[in-house]
Design an enzyme around this catalytic site. Sequence first.
Site, PDB file in Angstrom:
ATOM      1  N   ARG A  11       0.731  -9.206   0.338  1.00 49.34           N
ATOM      2  CA  ARG A  11       2.144  -9.031   0.009  1.00 49.34           C
ATOM      3  C   ARG A  11       3.030  -9.851   0.931  1.00 49.34           C
ATOM      4  O   ARG A  11       4.240  -9.905   0.724  1.00 49.34           O
ATOM      5  CB  ARG A  11       2.517  -7.564   0.150  1.00 49.34           C
ATOM      6  CG  ARG A  11       2.615  -6.803  -1.180  1.00 49.34           C
ATOM      7  CD  ARG A  11       2.870  -5.359  -0.830  1.00 49.34           C
ATOM      8  NE  ARG A  11       3.481  -4.531  -1.793  1.00 49.34           N
ATOM      9  CZ  ARG A  11       2.824  -3.692  -2.610  1.00 49.34           C
ATOM     10  NH1 ARG A  11       1.520  -3.708  -2.659  1.00 49.34           N
ATOM     11  NH2 ARG A  11       3.477  -2.871  -3.387  1.00 49.34           N
ATOM     12  N   ARG A  59       6.793   6.547 -14.618  1.00 48.42           N
ATOM     13  CA  ARG A  59       5.356   6.683 -14.311  1.00 48.42           C
ATOM     14  C   ARG A  59       5.018   8.092 -13.823  1.00 48.42           C
ATOM     15  O   ARG A  59       5.757   8.695 -13.046  1.00 48.42           O
ATOM     16  CB  ARG A  59       4.969   5.675 -13.235  1.00 48.42           C
ATOM     17  CG  ARG A  59       3.514   5.855 -12.766  1.00 48.42           C
ATOM     18  CD  ARG A  59       2.968   4.645 -12.115  1.00 48.42           C
ATOM     19  NE  ARG A  59       3.658   4.288 -10.897  1.00 48.42           N
ATOM     20  CZ  ARG A  59       3.400   3.176 -10.207  1.00 48.42           C
ATOM     21  NH1 ARG A  59       2.479   2.330 -10.632  1.00 48.42           N
ATOM     22  NH2 ARG A  59       4.065   2.896  -9.105  1.00 48.42           N
ATOM     23  N   ARG A  87       5.302   9.881  -8.215  1.00 46.03           N
ATOM     24  CA  ARG A  87       5.158   9.398  -6.845  1.00 46.03           C
ATOM     25  C   ARG A  87       6.512   9.420  -6.166  1.00 46.03           C
ATOM     26  O   ARG A  87       7.517   9.077  -6.758  1.00 46.03           O
ATOM     27  CB  ARG A  87       4.615   7.951  -6.862  1.00 46.03           C
ATOM     28  CG  ARG A  87       3.111   7.879  -6.854  1.00 46.03           C
ATOM     29  CD  ARG A  87       2.595   6.493  -7.130  1.00 46.03           C
ATOM     30  NE  ARG A  87       3.171   5.430  -6.302  1.00 46.03           N
ATOM     31  CZ  ARG A  87       2.765   4.159  -6.334  1.00 46.03           C
ATOM     32  NH1 ARG A  87       1.779   3.801  -7.148  1.00 46.03           N
ATOM     33  NH2 ARG A  87       3.331   3.248  -5.568  1.00 46.03           N
TER      34      ARG A  87
HETATM   35  P1  AMP Z   1       1.757   0.025  -4.485  1.00 45.14           P
HETATM   36  O1  AMP Z   1       0.965   1.181  -4.987  1.00 45.14           O
HETATM   37  O2  AMP Z   1       1.012  -1.272  -4.535  1.00 45.14           O
HETATM   38  O3  AMP Z   1       3.123  -0.071  -5.126  1.00 45.14           O
HETATM   39  O4  AMP Z   1       2.001   0.297  -2.927  1.00 45.14           O
HETATM   40  C1  AMP Z   1       2.694   1.429  -2.480  1.00 45.14           C
HETATM   41  C2  AMP Z   1       3.183   1.228  -1.061  1.00 45.14           C
HETATM   42  O5  AMP Z   1       2.052   1.016  -0.188  1.00 45.14           O
HETATM   43  C3  AMP Z   1       4.057   0.018  -0.837  1.00 45.14           C
HETATM   44  O6  AMP Z   1       5.421   0.252  -1.172  1.00 45.14           O
HETATM   45  C4  AMP Z   1       3.864  -0.215   0.664  1.00 45.14           C
HETATM   46  O7  AMP Z   1       4.566   0.739   1.426  1.00 45.14           O
HETATM   47  C5  AMP Z   1       2.390   0.075   0.830  1.00 45.14           C
HETATM   48  N1  AMP Z   1       1.569  -1.136   0.622  1.00 45.14           N
HETATM   49  C6  AMP Z   1       0.665  -1.370  -0.385  1.00 45.14           C
HETATM   50  N2  AMP Z   1       0.101  -2.573  -0.252  1.00 45.14           N
HETATM   51  C7  AMP Z   1       0.660  -3.132   0.851  1.00 45.14           C
HETATM   52  C8  AMP Z   1       0.507  -4.390   1.498  1.00 45.14           C
HETATM   53  N3  AMP Z   1      -0.337  -5.326   1.039  1.00 45.14           N
HETATM   54  N4  AMP Z   1       1.246  -4.616   2.621  1.00 45.14           N
HETATM   55  C9  AMP Z   1       2.090  -3.690   3.107  1.00 45.14           C
HETATM   56  N5  AMP Z   1       2.298  -2.491   2.531  1.00 45.14           N
HETATM   57  C10 AMP Z   1       1.588  -2.214   1.419  1.00 45.14           C
END
Ligand code: AMP
Length: 224
Positions: free
Chosen positions: A94, A133, A166
Amino acid sequence: MTEERRANMVLLGPPGAGKGTQAALLVKAYGLLHISTGDMLREAVSEGGPTGGELSSYMNTGKLVPDAIVTRTVIERMAKRDAEGGVILDGYPRTRPQAESLDSSLDASGRTLDVVLYFKTQDEVAIQRLSGRRVCKDCGKNYHITNMSSKKEGVCDICGGELYQREDDKPETVKNRLTVYEENTKDLIEYYRTKGLLQEVDGGLPAGELFNNIDALFKKDGLI
Ligand code: AMP
């Protein structure tokens, strides 16, 4: 029938672009390992270990978890045997430092990144998807209150578990997550375009149609 493939891919795009949905379809079709950093971090929070509180303070407000923590989690997971047959990285990298760490780790283990699928998605579409969602508390399956609803409201079709929203899908946090994506992740589009790995797909399409496009793309490029 599931086929064994050895492609390593990254799914890139804003929250709500449908990366998780496509990852599930790709796993079913090609037998790759799905590595979702969001799922892994949520699991770490629910296990309540020493870092759980710190992680949820970032996640619940839509901020990124520090690079070092996420990178360590991914690299440890990729070192396991079941990752040898190819992985789908969903939600990682990311940031630019994460992308560089991924490159070094793949290099060190004699692997390559084959393709980066960029899910180009309008903000309004992402917001509509995220705000509707619902996720199963027990098996993690995702639903949407209108686009992909469960047969019985609030109950998972697969395991009967309770569906919940969530914390970070609530409207105030969704906006912040999209801003955080713009600020950090957009840079990666150029990073991977320059490397010749970027393939753009339309994240606004319905899931089945998008999967067919991705499948055709992979076949055309000889990736599967
Ligand atoms: P997601 O389910 O991919 O939307 O991720 C949910 C949350 O997890 C994000 O908003 C971040 O707080 C954290 N997160 C997930 N992947 C990453 C990443 N590659 N780098 C930093 N934080 C992450």
